[in-house]
Write an enzyme that holds these catalytic residues in place. Structure first.
Site, PDB file in Angstrom:
ATOM      1  N   PHE A   8      53.342 -15.460  86.554  1.00  0.00           N
ATOM      2  CA  PHE A   8      52.958 -14.259  86.398  1.00  0.00           C
ATOM      3  C   PHE A   8      53.212 -13.102  87.274  1.00  0.00           C
ATOM      4  O   PHE A   8      53.365 -13.467  88.605  1.00  0.00           O
ATOM      5  CB  PHE A   8      51.277 -14.189  86.335  1.00  0.00           C
ATOM      6  CG  PHE A   8      50.635 -15.047  85.179  1.00  0.00           C
ATOM      7  CD1 PHE A   8      50.341 -14.501  84.221  1.00  0.00           C
ATOM      8  CD2 PHE A   8      50.523 -16.440  85.587  1.00  0.00           C
ATOM      9  CE1 PHE A   8      49.598 -15.406  83.243  1.00  0.00           C
ATOM     10  CE2 PHE A   8      49.903 -17.161  84.537  1.00  0.00           C
ATOM     11  CZ  PHE A   8      49.698 -16.726  83.294  1.00  0.00           C
ATOM     12  N   ASP A   9      53.574 -12.044  87.059  1.00  0.00           N
ATOM     13  CA  ASP A   9      53.480 -10.734  87.847  1.00  0.00           C
ATOM     14  C   ASP A   9      51.979 -10.446  88.459  1.00  0.00           C
ATOM     15  O   ASP A   9      51.065 -11.104  87.876  1.00  0.00           O
ATOM     16  CB  ASP A   9      54.085  -9.537  87.398  1.00  0.00           C
ATOM     17  CG  ASP A   9      54.056  -8.311  88.320  1.00  0.00           C
ATOM     18  OD1 ASP A   9      54.433  -8.495  89.244  1.00  0.00           O
ATOM     19  OD2 ASP A   9      53.573  -7.280  87.635  1.00  0.00           O
ATOM     20  N   LEU A  10      51.901 -10.189  89.558  1.00  0.00           N
ATOM     21  CA  LEU A  10      50.696  -9.756  90.221  1.00  0.00           C
ATOM     22  C   LEU A  10      50.111  -8.449  89.557  1.00  0.00           C
ATOM     23  O   LEU A  10      49.189  -8.411  89.047  1.00  0.00           O
ATOM     24  CB  LEU A  10      50.650 -10.003  91.536  1.00  0.00           C
ATOM     25  CG  LEU A  10      49.033  -9.895  92.229  1.00  0.00           C
ATOM     26  CD1 LEU A  10      48.048 -11.061  91.501  1.00  0.00           C
ATOM     27  CD2 LEU A  10      49.129 -10.185  93.666  1.00  0.00           C
ATOM     28  N   ASP A  11      50.472  -7.340  90.527  1.00  0.00           N
ATOM     29  CA  ASP A  11      49.958  -6.067  90.196  1.00  0.00           C
ATOM     30  C   ASP A  11      50.333  -5.576  88.768  1.00  0.00           C
ATOM     31  O   ASP A  11      51.260  -5.465  88.146  1.00  0.00           O
ATOM     32  CB  ASP A  11      50.904  -5.031  91.076  1.00  0.00           C
ATOM     33  CG  ASP A  11      50.554  -5.058  92.377  1.00  0.00           C
ATOM     34  OD1 ASP A  11      49.712  -6.039  92.846  1.00  0.00           O
ATOM     35  OD2 ASP A  11      50.953  -4.421  93.264  1.00  0.00           O
TER      36      ASP A  11
END
Length: 213
Positions: A8-11
């Site tokens: 997953f990307d975070l932001d």
């Protein structure tokens, strides 16, 4: 091959840092270029690294602008960051079902840790690859391949999930499946234009994709 790994990307994907990022850019840019930047002008800056963004504006003052941005961003972090709908429950369910979970982000580790701790997501992730850990940021495949190597997974077993073309591009370049999130601040049409394998309307849409009822 069965999917057993989710990156997953975070932001903008797991946590809603959009207001924090926009306010951090406006604060920084308005102190250097008063009145020149509005909210809509900084939306394209969401996704690339800070060095890419500030380097394109003023290479000579890039370092000090990055510092100014990070100072404001850290000070305001816990006031402005929230979590997206169904994220916590979905990640918890994936973990309980034995999936290997990682984060691949263009942020530095300090800020990543703040976001994960604030939203209590830090307990679920086996691997976190940040800007500090790589030579090349997304969409280069290096961060995704590094996370997969640490998890002992192959690209064919993984999905890269994100809100930006950098995320979809990094997944495709590394050979994983990709999922775009419709809640991207740049809009559903923006993320779908990069042809991710899946488009999620909410994070829990991932569960049936990977065979969790």
């Amino acid at each position: 091959m069965k999917i057993n790994t989710l990156l997953f990307d975070l932001d903008g994907t797991l946590i809603n840092t959009n207001e924090l990022i926009i306010e951090s850019f406006l604060h920084t840019l308005n102190s250097y270029y008063p009145g020149q930047y509005k909210r809509e002008n900084v939306l394209p800056f969401i996704g690339p690294t800070l060095y890419d963004t500030f380097g394109s504006i003023d290479p000579d003052r890039m370092e000090e602008m990055v510092k100014a941005y990070r100072k404001f961003n850290h000070e305001q972090h816990d006031l402005l960051v929230t979590e997206y709908d169904t994220v916590f429950e979905t990640i918890k369910t994936l973990k309980e079902n034995g999936f290997k979970l990682g984060i691949v982000t263009t942020k530095i580790r300090d800020t990543v840790n703040m976001g994960l701790k604030l939203t209590k997501l830090d307990q679920f992730f086996d691997v976190v690859v940040t800007l500090d850990d790589v030579e090349n940021a997304k969409p280069h495949p290096e961060p995704v391949l590094k996370a997969l190597a640490q998890l002992g997974s192959s690209p064919e077993e993984a999905i890269m999930v994100g809100d930006n073309h950098h995320d979809v591009g990094a997944g495709k370049n590394a050979g994983t499946k990709t999922a775009g999130v419709a809640w991207s601040i740049k809009g559903r049409d923006y993320i779908s234009s990069y042809n991710p394998d899946y488009l999620l309307e909410k994070m829990s849409d991932l569960l049936p994709i990977v065979g969790v009822e």
